[in-house]
Design an enzyme around this catalytic site. Structure first.
Site, mmCIF file in Angstrom:
data_model
loop_
_atom_site.group_PDB
_atom_site.id
_atom_site.type_symbol
_atom_site.label_atom_id
_atom_site.label_comp_id
_atom_site.label_asym_id
_atom_site.label_seq_id
_atom_site.Cartn_x
_atom_site.Cartn_y
_atom_site.Cartn_z
ATOM 1 N N ASP A 1 0.792 -1.200 0.053
ATOM 2 C CA ASP A 1 0.001 -0.066 0.055
ATOM 3 C C ASP A 1 1.015 1.249 0.076
ATOM 4 O O ASP A 1 0.544 2.046 -0.791
ATOM 5 C CB ASP A 1 -1.103 -0.051 1.058
ATOM 6 C CG ASP A 1 -2.347 0.340 0.969
ATOM 7 O OD1 ASP A 1 -2.564 0.543 -0.167
ATOM 8 O OD2 ASP A 1 -3.050 0.675 1.796
ATOM 9 N N ASP B 1 -9.094 -2.506 2.694
ATOM 10 C CA ASP B 1 -8.751 -1.854 4.068
ATOM 11 C C ASP B 1 -9.950 -2.592 5.133
ATOM 12 O O ASP B 1 -9.866 -2.433 6.133
ATOM 13 C CB ASP B 1 -9.104 -0.316 3.687
ATOM 14 C CG ASP B 1 -8.308 0.151 3.027
ATOM 15 O OD1 ASP B 1 -6.801 -0.089 3.008
ATOM 16 O OD2 ASP B 1 -8.462 1.345 2.133
#
Length: 482
Positions: free
Chosen positions: A333, A393
């Site tokens: 990420d 997420d």
């Protein structure tokens, strides 16, 4: 050079008048726009998009007098157009662009005599303005301040925490049923036939992260083809996930259990209708996915079902595998959000480009929870009208929450790991939103969610003196008794 976002407020000539707002880009070093409509002056819009206004001879004399004029972008500079428009009596200049809106820049010192407001607007918005409001339109420009906090974040927060908590709880229920089947030899074979879980090992975790990296890079370079592959996969996976979630609920209802027999197999009639409903929901979303007024609701429902089913189905065998998965995806990420801008030619991060659709592609990847922004502001019109949270997420920390729940079931620890990890996830989400509000730019949520959940789970295991068992996984298959 300053590139500022503002709002063009357009009003039709009907009774009552129909109004609509559109995004504009302007340069605050050249003009100061009012902050509210109360101080704004309306002008009649003259549509001259058939010209680029690089010469005063392109338009009839007197047609611009005291009006707001819209022309195409063309080859001459913004200020050259503005000087011509001002000399012909125009009071506002809008420049329509068919490409992505960019900063308005020129050497203003050479055009000190230019005083009329200049703004850049999408050509598609001009077309929409004519379709919605008609040919007689009055417009004005203003630029309200950005809101300090967008309350759609509260909805995103509730959806995310609810999905993670429910997914973890569902995984624990499935684990308890497995334990009962193991303890009862008569039920063991039947339970194993129904078991659909997939267990991640450290090797498969690393392979999974490598596939994620390769897929993201391929999407960056071949987005306009692969986006339809992702949409097709999402429709299939979300329909199956919605079916699994609703079938689990329907299974608890003791009514309407009539069955039919086909090819020596029996199936409940209500499950057939449920499958048809789930397929129809996915098809409706696929057809109307670009309808911003309501399609986001269906996408969120399908997305939540997908995340729930993923968290319940994919099992992490121990805390070691959780640490490897969450740690590698955290690096993934951060790299694709913060590091890739130094690599790409346009200086944009690969993650942001793919999420927004590279090169202004109208098709968006259905891998996010979307909630319309509740605060009216230029950024709502110009950038993203939705607050977004990626499925990753939710799923990635959710797998750790699910492992904590299963470990609670295995060791009969009164849900302490599950509750602590869920609270840590909620704290991580709040921290993400705080940083987002302070920095005014997109954040990789895993940067805050992963440390919060991993550290909290580790502290609980250390405090309870169960770290070794928590790290390697419990030997519950032998020790558990009903």
């Amino acid at each position: 050079v300053a590139a500022d976002e503002g709002i063009l407020h357009a009003s039709g000539s009907g009774v009552p008048p129909v109004t609509k707002d559109y995004c504009i880009i302007y340069n605050s070093n050249w003009v100061s726009l009012p902050k509210t409509l109360d101080n704004a002056t309306f002008r009649t819009l003259e549509n001259l998009t058939s010209t680029v206004l690089c010469s005063s001879a392109e338009v009839p004399s007197g047609i611009m007098k005291d009006k707001a004029v819209v022309v195409m972008r063309g080859n001459c500079t913004f200020l050259e157009k503005a000087r011509i428009a001002q000399s012909l009596g125009a009071k506002m200049l809008l420049i329509a662009s068919k490409s992505r809106l960019s900063a308005i820049s020129d050497n203003k010192t050479d055009f000190e005599d230019v005083t009329l407001p200049i703004a850049l607007i999408r050509y598609n918005d001009i077309v929409d303005m004519q379709l919605v409001l008609g040919n007689e339109v009055n417009v004005t420009l203003y630029s309200p301040p950005l809101p300090e906090f967008d309350y759609s974040m509260v909805v995103i927060f509730l959806i995310a925490v609810f999905t993670v908590a429910l997914g973890g709880y569902w995984s624990g229920v499935a684990e308890l049923e497995n334990l009962k089947a193991i303890a009862s030899p008569g039920e063991r074979e039947t339970r194993w036939k129904k078991e659909e879980n997939v267990t991640f090992t450290p090797v498969t975790v690393i392979l999974f992260v490598v596939i994620c990296c390769v897929m993201l890079v391929l999407l960056y370079f071949f987005y306009k083809w692969l986006v339809y592959v992702i949409i097709s996969v999402f429709c299939l996976a979300s329909a199956m996930s919605l079916y699994n979630c609703l079938a689990a609920l329907i299974g608890e209802i003791p009514f309407g259990q009539c069955r039919i027999t086909c090819s020596n197999k029996t199936i409940e009639v209500r499950l057939i209708f449920l499958a048809i409903f789930c397929i129809a929901a996915a098809v409706v979303w696929a057809v109307f996915r670009n309808e911003d007024r309501w399609a986001w609701i269906l996408q969120d429902i399908l997305g939540v079902a997908f995340c729930l089913n993923f968290i319940k189905t994919l099992k992490m065998p121990n805390f070691k595998s959780c640490v490897i998965l969450l740690g590698l995806l955290l690096l993934y990420d951060v790299f694709f959000v913060f590091i890739t801008p130094f690599i790409t030619k346009n200086g944009a991060s690969i993650m942001v480009e793919v999420a927004a659709g590279p090169f202004g592609n109208s098709e968006k990847l259905p891998v996010v929870i979307r909630v319309p922004r509740l605060e009216h502001s230029p950024s709502t019109l110009c950038d993203l009208p939705f607050s977004l949270l990626g499925f990753g997420d939710i799923i990635v920390p959710g797998l750790l929450v699910a492992y904590c729940r299963r470990f609670d079931v295995q060791t009969r620890s009164s849900s302490i790991y599950y509750i602590s990890c869920t609270i840590a996830y909620a704290v991580g989400m709040v921290l993400t939103f705080i940083v987002l509000a302070l920095m005014k730019m997109g954040q990789p949520a895993l940067l805050y969610l992963v440390p919060c959940t991993l550290i909290t789970s580790s502290l609980v295991a250390w405090r309870r003196k169960e770290m070794k068992k928590f790290w390697k996984g419990s030997s519950y298959q032998v020790a558990w008794r009903p």
